[in-house]
Each structure stands twice: as structure tokens, then as C-alpha cells.
Scaffold this motif. Structure first.
Motif, PDB file in Angstrom:
ATOM      1  N   ARG A   1       0.899  -1.332   0.170  1.00  0.00           N
ATOM      2  CA  ARG A   1       0.178   0.255  -0.248  1.00  0.00           C
ATOM      3  C   ARG A   1       0.907   1.505   0.270  1.00  0.00           C
ATOM      4  O   ARG A   1       0.542   2.016  -0.692  1.00  0.00           O
ATOM      5  CB  ARG A   1      -0.874  -0.133   0.990  1.00  0.00           C
ATOM      6  CG  ARG A   1      -1.808   1.334   1.720  1.00  0.00           C
ATOM      7  CD  ARG A   1      -2.354   1.481   2.677  1.00  0.00           C
ATOM      8  NE  ARG A   1      -3.682   2.372   2.853  1.00  0.00           N
ATOM      9  CZ  ARG A   1      -4.643   2.358   2.482  1.00  0.00           C
ATOM     10  NH1 ARG A   1      -5.034   1.789   1.404  1.00  0.00           N
ATOM     11  NH2 ARG A   1      -5.189   3.520   2.591  1.00  0.00           N
ATOM     12  N   ILE A   2       1.672   1.567   0.928  1.00  0.00           N
ATOM     13  CA  ILE A   2       2.767   2.405   1.184  1.00  0.00           C
ATOM     14  C   ILE A   2       3.997   2.561  -0.481  1.00  0.00           C
ATOM     15  O   ILE A   2       3.756   3.550  -0.478  1.00  0.00           O
ATOM     16  CB  ILE A   2       3.772   2.124   1.699  1.00  0.00           C
ATOM     17  CG1 ILE A   2       2.366   2.139   3.045  1.00  0.00           C
ATOM     18  CG2 ILE A   2       4.837   3.272   2.516  1.00  0.00           C
ATOM     19  CD1 ILE A   2       3.353   2.298   4.759  1.00  0.00           C
ATOM     20  N   ALA A   3       4.452   1.375  -0.492  1.00  0.00           N
ATOM     21  CA  ALA A   3       5.330   1.543  -2.554  1.00  0.00           C
ATOM     22  C   ALA A   3       3.754   1.591  -3.124  1.00  0.00           C
ATOM     23  O   ALA A   3       4.601   2.354  -4.201  1.00  0.00           O
ATOM     24  CB  ALA A   3       5.537  -0.047  -2.245  1.00  0.00           C
ATOM     25  N   LEU A   4       3.128   1.232  -3.461  1.00  0.00           N
ATOM     26  CA  LEU A   4       1.855   2.210  -4.562  1.00  0.00           C
ATOM     27  C   LEU A   4       1.942   3.490  -4.176  1.00  0.00           C
ATOM     28  O   LEU A   4       2.088   4.403  -5.292  1.00  0.00           O
ATOM     29  CB  LEU A   4       0.400   1.057  -4.128  1.00  0.00           C
ATOM     30  CG  LEU A   4       1.321  -0.355  -5.099  1.00  0.00           C
ATOM     31  CD1 LEU A   4      -0.143  -0.662  -4.695  1.00  0.00           C
ATOM     32  CD2 LEU A   4       1.591  -0.788  -6.373  1.00  0.00           C
ATOM     33  N   ALA A   5       1.857   4.262  -3.202  1.00  0.00           N
ATOM     34  CA  ALA A   5       1.126   5.722  -3.389  1.00  0.00           C
ATOM     35  C   ALA A   5       2.686   6.829  -3.022  1.00  0.00           C
ATOM     36  O   ALA A   5       2.824   6.979  -4.723  1.00  0.00           O
ATOM     37  CB  ALA A   5       0.569   5.526  -2.014  1.00  0.00           C
ATOM     38  N   ILE A   6       3.628   5.867  -2.758  1.00  0.00           N
ATOM     39  CA  ILE A   6       4.421   6.157  -3.402  1.00  0.00           C
ATOM     40  C   ILE A   6       5.571   6.065  -4.745  1.00  0.00           C
ATOM     41  O   ILE A   6       5.595   7.693  -5.725  1.00  0.00           O
ATOM     42  CB  ILE A   6       6.022   5.843  -2.930  1.00  0.00           C
ATOM     43  CG1 ILE A   6       5.946   6.007  -1.122  1.00  0.00           C
ATOM     44  CG2 ILE A   6       7.183   6.364  -3.222  1.00  0.00           C
ATOM     45  CD1 ILE A   6       7.070   5.592  -0.171  1.00  0.00           C
ATOM     46  N   MET A   7       5.200   5.446  -5.378  1.00  0.00           N
ATOM     47  CA  MET A   7       5.130   5.086  -6.975  1.00  0.00           C
ATOM     48  C   MET A   7       4.271   6.049  -7.707  1.00  0.00           C
ATOM     49  O   MET A   7       4.905   6.598  -8.681  1.00  0.00           O
ATOM     50  CB  MET A   7       4.820   3.256  -6.908  1.00  0.00           C
ATOM     51  CG  MET A   7       5.920   2.399  -7.011  1.00  0.00           C
ATOM     52  SD  MET A   7       5.470   0.757  -7.047  1.00  0.00           S
ATOM     53  CE  MET A   7       4.928   0.248  -8.444  1.00  0.00           C
TER      54      MET A   7
ATOM     55  N   PRO B   1      -0.830  15.184  -5.486  1.00  0.00           N
ATOM     56  CA  PRO B   1      -1.093  13.895  -4.105  1.00  0.00           C
ATOM     57  C   PRO B   1      -1.885  13.211  -4.433  1.00  0.00           C
ATOM     58  O   PRO B   1      -3.054  13.501  -5.463  1.00  0.00           O
ATOM     59  CB  PRO B   1      -0.868  15.295  -3.291  1.00  0.00           C
ATOM     60  CG  PRO B   1      -0.648  16.640  -4.075  1.00  0.00           C
ATOM     61  CD  PRO B   1      -1.063  16.749  -5.333  1.00  0.00           C
ATOM     62  N   VAL B   2      -1.494  11.877  -3.668  1.00  0.00           N
ATOM     63  CA  VAL B   2      -2.299  10.907  -4.260  1.00  0.00           C
ATOM     64  C   VAL B   2      -3.670  11.104  -3.642  1.00  0.00           C
ATOM     65  O   VAL B   2      -4.845  10.865  -4.622  1.00  0.00           O
ATOM     66  CB  VAL B   2      -1.324   9.560  -2.925  1.00  0.00           C
ATOM     67  CG1 VAL B   2      -1.201  10.057  -2.009  1.00  0.00           C
ATOM     68  CG2 VAL B   2      -2.703   8.711  -3.482  1.00  0.00           C
ATOM     69  N   VAL B   3      -3.670  11.785  -2.170  1.00  0.00           N
ATOM     70  CA  VAL B   3      -5.734  12.157  -2.108  1.00  0.00           C
ATOM     71  C   VAL B   3      -5.838  12.723  -3.401  1.00  0.00           C
ATOM     72  O   VAL B   3      -7.156  12.523  -3.461  1.00  0.00           O
ATOM     73  CB  VAL B   3      -5.369  12.857  -0.374  1.00  0.00           C
ATOM     74  CG1 VAL B   3      -6.921  13.063   0.218  1.00  0.00           C
ATOM     75  CG2 VAL B   3      -5.133  12.139   0.014  1.00  0.00           C
TER      76      VAL B   3
ATOM     77  N   ASP C   1     -11.103   7.871   3.679  1.00  0.00           N
ATOM     78  CA  ASP C   1     -10.202   6.622   3.772  1.00  0.00           C
ATOM     79  C   ASP C   1      -9.187   7.209   3.669  1.00  0.00           C
ATOM     80  O   ASP C   1      -8.533   6.696   4.264  1.00  0.00           O
ATOM     81  CB  ASP C   1     -10.591   5.892   2.772  1.00  0.00           C
ATOM     82  CG  ASP C   1     -10.769   6.088   1.545  1.00  0.00           C
ATOM     83  OD1 ASP C   1     -11.000   7.111   1.227  1.00  0.00           O
ATOM     84  OD2 ASP C   1     -10.507   4.713   0.719  1.00  0.00           O
ATOM     85  N   LEU C   2      -9.117   7.849   3.222  1.00  0.00           N
ATOM     86  CA  LEU C   2      -7.084   8.225   2.726  1.00  0.00           C
ATOM     87  C   LEU C   2      -6.569   8.920   3.685  1.00  0.00           C
ATOM     88  O   LEU C   2      -5.664   9.428   3.885  1.00  0.00           O
ATOM     89  CB  LEU C   2      -6.719   8.359   0.939  1.00  0.00           C
ATOM     90  CG  LEU C   2      -7.424   7.619   0.127  1.00  0.00           C
ATOM     91  CD1 LEU C   2      -6.641   8.163  -1.141  1.00  0.00           C
ATOM     92  CD2 LEU C   2      -7.021   6.100   0.552  1.00  0.00           C
ATOM     93  N   VAL C   3      -7.296  10.008   3.840  1.00  0.00           N
ATOM     94  CA  VAL C   3      -7.069  11.554   4.441  1.00  0.00           C
ATOM     95  C   VAL C   3      -7.246  11.164   6.206  1.00  0.00           C
ATOM     96  O   VAL C   3      -6.611  11.522   6.729  1.00  0.00           O
ATOM     97  CB  VAL C   3      -8.208  12.183   4.745  1.00  0.00           C
ATOM     98  CG1 VAL C   3      -8.674  13.903   6.060  1.00  0.00           C
ATOM     99  CG2 VAL C   3      -8.440  12.962   3.763  1.00  0.00           C
ATOM    100  N   LYS C   4      -8.004   9.717   6.216  1.00  0.00           N
ATOM    101  CA  LYS C   4      -7.844   9.088   7.665  1.00  0.00           C
ATOM    102  C   LYS C   4      -6.594   8.265   8.630  1.00  0.00           C
ATOM    103  O   LYS C   4      -6.121   8.353   9.457  1.00  0.00           O
ATOM    104  CB  LYS C   4      -9.105   8.332   7.847  1.00  0.00           C
ATOM    105  CG  LYS C   4     -10.274   9.382   8.400  1.00  0.00           C
ATOM    106  CD  LYS C   4     -11.462   8.817   8.491  1.00  0.00           C
ATOM    107  CE  LYS C   4     -13.099   9.471   8.676  1.00  0.00           C
ATOM    108  NZ  LYS C   4     -14.269   8.498   8.736  1.00  0.00           N
ATOM    109  N   ASP C   5      -5.736   8.085   6.608  1.00  0.00           N
ATOM    110  CA  ASP C   5      -4.626   7.168   7.405  1.00  0.00           C
ATOM    111  C   ASP C   5      -3.393   7.863   7.253  1.00  0.00           C
ATOM    112  O   ASP C   5      -3.192   8.520   6.592  1.00  0.00           O
ATOM    113  CB  ASP C   5      -4.557   6.519   5.690  1.00  0.00           C
ATOM    114  CG  ASP C   5      -3.424   5.532   6.115  1.00  0.00           C
ATOM    115  OD1 ASP C   5      -2.377   5.469   6.244  1.00  0.00           O
ATOM    116  OD2 ASP C   5      -3.464   4.411   5.169  1.00  0.00           O
ATOM    117  N   PRO C   6      -3.129   7.961   8.725  1.00  0.00           N
ATOM    118  CA  PRO C   6      -1.597   8.840   8.553  1.00  0.00           C
ATOM    119  C   PRO C   6      -0.657   8.642   7.971  1.00  0.00           C
ATOM    120  O   PRO C   6       0.155   9.672   7.137  1.00  0.00           O
ATOM    121  CB  PRO C   6      -0.946   8.618  10.266  1.00  0.00           C
ATOM    122  CG  PRO C   6      -2.892   7.424  10.539  1.00  0.00           C
ATOM    123  CD  PRO C   6      -3.231   6.556   9.786  1.00  0.00           C
ATOM    124  N   ALA C   7      -0.495   7.251   7.097  1.00  0.00           N
ATOM    125  CA  ALA C   7       0.655   6.774   6.212  1.00  0.00           C
ATOM    126  C   ALA C   7       0.564   7.627   5.057  1.00  0.00           C
ATOM    127  O   ALA C   7       1.689   8.221   4.459  1.00  0.00           O
ATOM    128  CB  ALA C   7       1.507   5.141   5.758  1.00  0.00           C
TER     129      ALA C   7
END
Length: 324
Positions: A97-103, A111-113, A171-177
Motif C-alpha cells: 500500500r505504501i509502495a504504491l502510494a510512493i510509486m 498528491p495521492v489524496v 478513507d485516505l485522509v484518515k490514514d496517517p501514512a
């Protein structure tokens, strides 16, 4: 992972201070100026690429770096930003999940959000009032469509109004990472642009190697990826075959399939948005779906929403109803 409609129908649950870290609902002049620079500078490099390649050539190292960075960012967007974060086509273990957001952030598309919020809104109002980037915004005459294609391809990004991230991506706003990665978009952009230059300089042990790698694998790569992605918004909503039922004008454009990672099989996607595979018919290449399959076999992804034959057939139009 919630579906698109599940997410956007929930009441906003994030604090206003969180929203501010991701950009508000109106673009300021500084942000619009930065956006213009991110579009114009790579485009000028793309325009200069052909005469430069003709006059001075291009090294295999530069081409290799350009291809690697292109497909890394491309699949970060198609698999990560789009099929996973926007539509919940599969579930992912936390590292993936984190790797996909960075990629996806390294594709320099925002920005992803914000990207996810815009795309969820697009699906809710696709080719109708409220769609952020429909090419049919101004009407169906040829002049109106030409204006609409420009709007859908680039101009919509300069609209002062922003999609509400609390409404469309709570859902993404609430995810700290994910919030951190989204806030750090400028940093990931700098990293994405600098990495080819560092590799090129170290590989050739020269400033010239760093400069040519930056030109081809940073500027030209970003410009090409931008225009392929934007073409899904513009071209794939104006032309293409439509073998599946959908409430909009999404079409399949075969010649964009490889460069878009399978995203240009756009008609099936709008007919069945949560499907992990977009190219479902014979001969429809979809590299994003193949990579998701690899993630699934490795145990990194699970609960993948693969389309069954029955589901595909249920969405087919009668042959006479298909339009080109």
C-alpha cells in the motif's frame, strides 16, 4: 477496501487541519504557477527530444532509465492511485500500500489524496454536470468538442475550484501514512526527477551523463506520461469502441494500451469500475492486471476483483449498439 460509491457517500470525518495539509478546495496563484511549470517544462523537453535525438543521438543508458522510470510511475498510477486507492479493485498488505502510494507520487501527477478525490468525483458524474474533466463539457458540435478536449486534457487542472478531499477520499485522509506521502508530494517529485540524473552521472562518471539522463529519463519521461494519462480523460471519452454498457461515453482506444498500462480499455472500466482487469477481451493487453496477478501470487495483494466471464457477458451491448 471500500468501493467508490461506499466511500463518497460517507459523511466527512477528518478534521479541517488535516485537509489543510493536503491543499484546500481552491487553488492559489502559487500553486497554479507551479502546476504550469510542471506541465510546460517537461513538454518543452518532449518537443526538443526528436531534433536532439536526430542530431546527437541518445544512449542506451538514457533510454533504459527513461523506460524504467516511465513504467515505474505509470504502474504506480494505474495499479496504485487508480485501481487500488480509487476503486478498491484489490486489498494490499501495508508495505505494498505504501509502495504504491510512493510509486504513483513519482509519476508527478499530483498528491495521492487529491488524485483519488478527483477521480472518484469523475466517476460519480462521468460525462455529466459535475465531472471535473469531461470533453463534452461545452456541447457536441465540432468547435465545442475541440474546446472540450482541451479542457479534459489539460485546462481542467487550472480550475480554481478543487474537489473536496474529505467528501471523496475520507478513507485516505484518515490514514496517517497516506496523509504523510500526500503532503510530501513535492519531495517525491524532486526525488523522481533527481534519481535518473544521479544514476546517469554515477554510471558514466560525468556531468554530461547526469544531464542527458535528466533530460530523457526525467523531463521527457514525465511529459510523455502526463500526456498519456491525460489522453485517458480526453481521447478515451471522445472516441473508441464501446462494446460494454456504461452511462457515459467512455471508449476503448487500442493504440494507447501499452503506454497506458491497459487503462485505455476504458469502456469496460466505466462499465465495471472495481474490476482489477480492464482489458478483458481477446488481444487486449493490460500490463497493470498482469502485475496485480503477480502481487496476488506473492501474497502481497488479496481479495482481487477479477471479472468472471458471466460478469463480462452481462455488461456487453448488442453488437449493433457498439459505436466507434
Amino acid at each position: 477496501m471500500p468501493t467508490t460509491s461506499d466511500v463518497i457517500d460517507k459523511a466527512p470525518g477528518a478534521a479541517a487541519s488535516v485537509s489543510a495539509t493536503l491543499g484546500g478546495e481552491k487553488k492559489g496563484s502559487v500553486e497554479q504557477g507551479a502546476l504550469l511549470a510542471f506541465i510546460v517544462v517537461p513538454f518543452l523537453a518532449l518537443a526538443a527530444a526528436v531534433p536532439l535525438a536526430w542530431g546527437w543521438g541518445v544512449s542506451w543508458l538514457d533510454l533504459g532509465l527513461m523506460a524504467f522510470m516511465y513504467f515505474l510511475g505509470l504502474h504506480g498510477v494505474t495499479i496504485g492511485f487508480h485501481r487500488y486507492f480509487t476503486h478498491g479493485s484489490f486489498k494490499a498488505k501495508r508495505p505494498l500500500r505504501i509502495a504504491l502510494a510512493i510509486m504513483g507520487s513519482m509519476a508527478v501527477e499530483g498528491p495521492v489524496v487529491r488524485w483519488v478525490a478527483d477521480h472518484r468525483k469523475h466517476h460519480r458524474f462521468s460525462d455529466a454536470e459535475g465531472d471535473p474533466h469531461s470533453p463534452w463539457k461545452y456541447g457536441e458540435s465540432v468547435p465545442a468538442l475541440m474546446k472540450g478536449l482541451w479542457w479534459a486534457h489539460i485546462a481542467w487542472m487550472f480550475d480554481e475550484e478543487q474537489t473536496s478531499q474529505e467528501k471523496y477520499a475520507p478513507d485516505l485522509v484518515k490514514d496517517p501514512a497516506i496523509r504523510v506521502i500526500s503532503r510530501q508530494f513535492l519531495g517525491w517529485t524532486i526525488f523522481s526527477l533527481a534519481l535518473p540524473a544521479v544514476i546517469g552521472g554515477l554510471a558514466t562518471w560525468s556531468w554530461q551523463g547526469a544531464v542527458t539522463a535528466f533530460f530523457w529519463a526525467s523531463l521527457v519521461r514525465v511529459a510523455l506520461l502526463h500526456h498519456v494519462t491525460w489522453s485517458i480523460n480526453s481521447i478515451c471519452h471522445a472516441v473508441g469502441k464501446r462494446p460494454f454498457k456504461s452511462r457515459d461515453r467512455s471508449g476503448n482506444v487500442w493504440w494507447l494500451a501499452i503506454l497506458s498500462g491497459g487503462e485505455s480499455w476504458h469502456n469496460l472500466h466505466h462499465s465495471d469500475p472495481t474490476s482489477a482487469r480492464h482489458g478483458v477481451l481477446r488481444g487486449q493487453l493490460d500490463s497493470s492486471a498482469r502485475i496485480i496477478r503477480v502481487f496476488e501470487k506473492l501474497g502481497w495483494a488479496y481479495d482481487v476483483r477479477w471479472p468472471s466471464q458471466e460478469r463480462v457477458e452481462a455488461r456487453r451491448k448488442e453488437p449493433a449498439a457498439e459505436t466507434a
